[in-house]
Design a protein around this motif. Structure first.
Motif, short mmCIF file in Angstrom:
data_model
loop_
_atom_site.label_atom_id
_atom_site.label_comp_id
_atom_site.label_asym_id
_atom_site.label_seq_id
_atom_site.Cartn_x
_atom_site.Cartn_y
_atom_site.Cartn_z
N ILE A 70 0.85 -1.19 0.00
CA ILE A 70 0.00 0.00 0.00
C ILE A 70 0.88 1.24 0.00
O ILE A 70 1.84 1.33 0.79
CB ILE A 70 -0.93 0.01 1.23
N ILE A 71 0.57 2.19 -0.88
CA ILE A 71 1.30 3.45 -0.94
C ILE A 71 0.33 4.59 -0.69
O ILE A 71 -0.67 4.73 -1.41
CB ILE A 71 1.98 3.66 -2.32
N SER A 72 0.60 5.40 0.33
CA SER A 72 -0.24 6.55 0.64
C SER A 72 0.58 7.82 0.47
O SER A 72 1.58 8.02 1.13
CB SER A 72 -0.77 6.46 2.07
N ALA A 132 1.40 -0.87 12.24
CA ALA A 132 1.88 -2.12 12.83
C ALA A 132 2.61 -3.00 11.84
O ALA A 132 3.35 -3.91 12.24
CB ALA A 132 0.70 -2.89 13.42
N SER A 133 2.41 -2.77 10.54
CA SER A 133 3.03 -3.63 9.53
C SER A 133 4.41 -3.10 9.14
O SER A 133 4.85 -2.05 9.60
CB SER A 133 2.12 -3.72 8.31
N LEU A 167 0.72 8.72 11.39
CA LEU A 167 0.30 7.48 10.74
C LEU A 167 1.43 6.46 10.71
O LEU A 167 1.22 5.27 11.00
CB LEU A 167 -0.18 7.79 9.32
N TYR A 168 2.62 6.93 10.38
CA TYR A 168 3.79 6.04 10.34
C TYR A 168 4.05 5.44 11.73
O TYR A 168 4.28 4.24 11.85
CB TYR A 168 5.02 6.81 9.86
N ASN A 181 -10.71 6.19 11.44
CA ASN A 181 -9.50 7.00 11.54
C ASN A 181 -8.33 6.15 11.05
O ASN A 181 -8.12 5.04 11.54
CB ASN A 181 -9.29 7.46 12.98
N ALA A 182 -7.58 6.67 10.08
CA ALA A 182 -6.50 5.88 9.49
C ALA A 182 -5.45 5.48 10.52
O ALA A 182 -4.81 4.44 10.37
CB ALA A 182 -5.86 6.67 8.35
N LYS A 183 -5.28 6.28 11.57
CA LYS A 183 -4.31 5.90 12.62
C LYS A 183 -4.73 4.60 13.30
O LYS A 183 -3.88 3.75 13.60
CB LYS A 183 -4.18 7.02 13.66
N ARG A 184 -6.01 4.45 13.55
CA ARG A 184 -6.49 3.21 14.17
C ARG A 184 -6.42 2.05 13.20
O ARG A 184 -6.17 0.90 13.60
CB ARG A 184 -7.92 3.41 14.66
N GLU A 185 -6.64 2.32 11.92
CA GLU A 185 -6.65 1.23 10.94
C GLU A 185 -5.25 0.71 10.64
O GLU A 185 -5.04 -0.51 10.53
CB GLU A 185 -7.32 1.71 9.64
N VAL A 186 -4.26 1.60 10.51
CA VAL A 186 -2.90 1.11 10.22
C VAL A 186 -2.32 0.37 11.42
O VAL A 186 -1.39 -0.43 11.26
CB VAL A 186 -1.95 2.26 9.79
N ALA A 187 -2.87 0.59 12.60
CA ALA A 187 -2.44 -0.16 13.78
C ALA A 187 -2.83 -1.63 13.67
O ALA A 187 -2.31 -2.47 14.41
CB ALA A 187 -3.02 0.46 15.04
N LYS A 188 -3.75 -1.94 12.74
CA LYS A 188 -4.17 -3.33 12.51
C LYS A 188 -3.60 -3.89 11.20
O LYS A 188 -3.88 -5.03 10.84
CB LYS A 188 -5.70 -3.40 12.45
N ALA A 189 -2.83 -3.09 10.50
CA ALA A 189 -2.37 -3.46 9.15
C ALA A 189 -1.41 -4.64 9.19
O ALA A 189 -0.58 -4.77 10.09
CB ALA A 189 -1.70 -2.27 8.48
N LYS A 190 -1.50 -5.48 8.15
CA LYS A 190 -0.59 -6.61 7.97
C LYS A 190 0.22 -6.48 6.68
O LYS A 190 1.24 -7.13 6.51
CB LYS A 190 -1.38 -7.92 7.98
N VAL A 191 -0.28 -5.64 5.77
CA VAL A 191 0.38 -5.43 4.48
C VAL A 191 1.39 -4.29 4.60
O VAL A 191 1.11 -3.29 5.28
CB VAL A 191 -0.68 -5.09 3.40
#
Length: 316
Positions: A196-198, A280-281, A275-276, A244-254
């Motif tokens: 994923i690229i943001s 979590a990924s 965000l960085y 909220n993207a901060k909460r979502e990236v904390a669950k990221a695996k990709v």
């Protein structure tokens, strides 16, 4: 009694003014026909005229390639549109598709005209969706990533049906599209999604609206955002900080690559750092010095492409 009546009158006037301010903000920001691209570009402050030649050249090339207009139906029954551009270069590698998500008030290829050159040369097939309430996609209310992430999953699942189960998928988003792919990172994604690229993505509608009201309109966020949140839940079906993207990236695996310009005044770069830090990924960050909103690729093209190369190689 006179003072009491005056107090009630003053309170009523304030409430009316607040309601009017909320209605003005909501109608011009969240509803399709009132969200104007020229106003967004002015607020973002990026001088695109300096890149007009390269944009014109790459736009002409991109639109001259064979392409297909494709459609899916959203979870809530909207007809969503995308432009599908098959790879024009044989690389001998696995089939790779990048799904490109544009920004607020933009459409399809518009925000990725420059980057089409990068993906063409590396043998990628490209899919450019119109976000709901943008371009040729249906919808009245803008999703600001919160609804668009669910639409993104529709496109993600569409790609293997079109290209085969052995395809490798990358998600690349700019601005609202960047928020969309980050919000999607916390969902259960199919194994075909490799990275994923943001680019200049924000954390949540609530936080970016608060920043804009404070810095560009010199207005307090309260009560406008709170009242707009109530209206949006009723009309569009989501809250301003519901996703909220901060909460979502904390669950990221990709794996995720975060990109931002240091001079971005529309979506401040501190959001990228937040965000960085929350991610979590496997992750990587690129802050492009001197770049305004959405300008990072053009400001430091060689660095941007080298960083993308390394990120994609690491994902594979």
């Amino acid at each position: 009694m006179g003072l009491f009546k005056k107090g009630l009158a003053a309170a009523g006037a304030l409430a009316a003014a607040s309601a009017a301010g909320t209605a003005y903000f909501y109608n011009r920001t969240m509803i399709r026909q009132n969200a104007i691209v020229e106003r967004t570009m002015k607020m973002a402050g990026t001088d695109w005229s300096q890149y007009s030649d390269i944009l014109a050249e790459r736009k002409a090339f991109a639109f001259a390639q064979p392409h297909e207009e494709v459609y899916v139906t959203s979870y809530d029954g909207l007809k969503l549109h995308a432009t599908y551009i098959p790879a024009i270069k044989e690389t001998g590698e696995k089939k790779r598709v990048v799904i490109c998500f544009h920004g607020y008030t933009s459409k399809s290829l518009a925000d990725f005209i420059g980057l089409t050159d990068y993906y063409f040369k590396r043998g990628f097939t490209m899919l450019h969706p119109d976000a709901r309430a943008h371009g040729e996609s249906e919808g009245k209310y803008i999703g600001f990533g919160c609804l668009d992430r669910r639409d993104a999953l529709k496109w993600i699942n569409w790609v293997p049906e079109k290209c085969g189960e052995d395809v490798e998928i990358y998600l690349h988003g700019i601005s609202m599209g960047g928020a969309t792919v980050l919000m999607a990172s916390g969902m259960e994604l199919p194994p075909q999604v490799k990275g994923i690229i943001s680019d200049c993505g924000f954390t949540s509608p609530k936080e970016v609206f608060t920043h804009v009201l404070n810095t560009m309109y010199h207005l307090p966020a309260f009560p406008i955002i709170n009242e707009a949140d109530i209206v949006n839940r009723k009309l569009a079906g989501y809250g301003m900080d519901e996703c909220n993207a901060k909460r979502e990236v904390a669950k990221a695996k990709v794996p995720i690559l975060f990109i931002h310009g240091s001079k971005d005044t529309f979506v401040p770069s501190y959001m990228c750092n937040e965000l960085y830090d929350s991610c979590a990924s496997k992750k990587q960050i690129l802050i492009v010095e001197g770049a305004a909103h959405g300008e990072s690729y053009f400001k430091e093209m060689a660095t941007y492409e080298k960083t993308l190369d390394a990120f994609i190689e690491g994902c594979e």
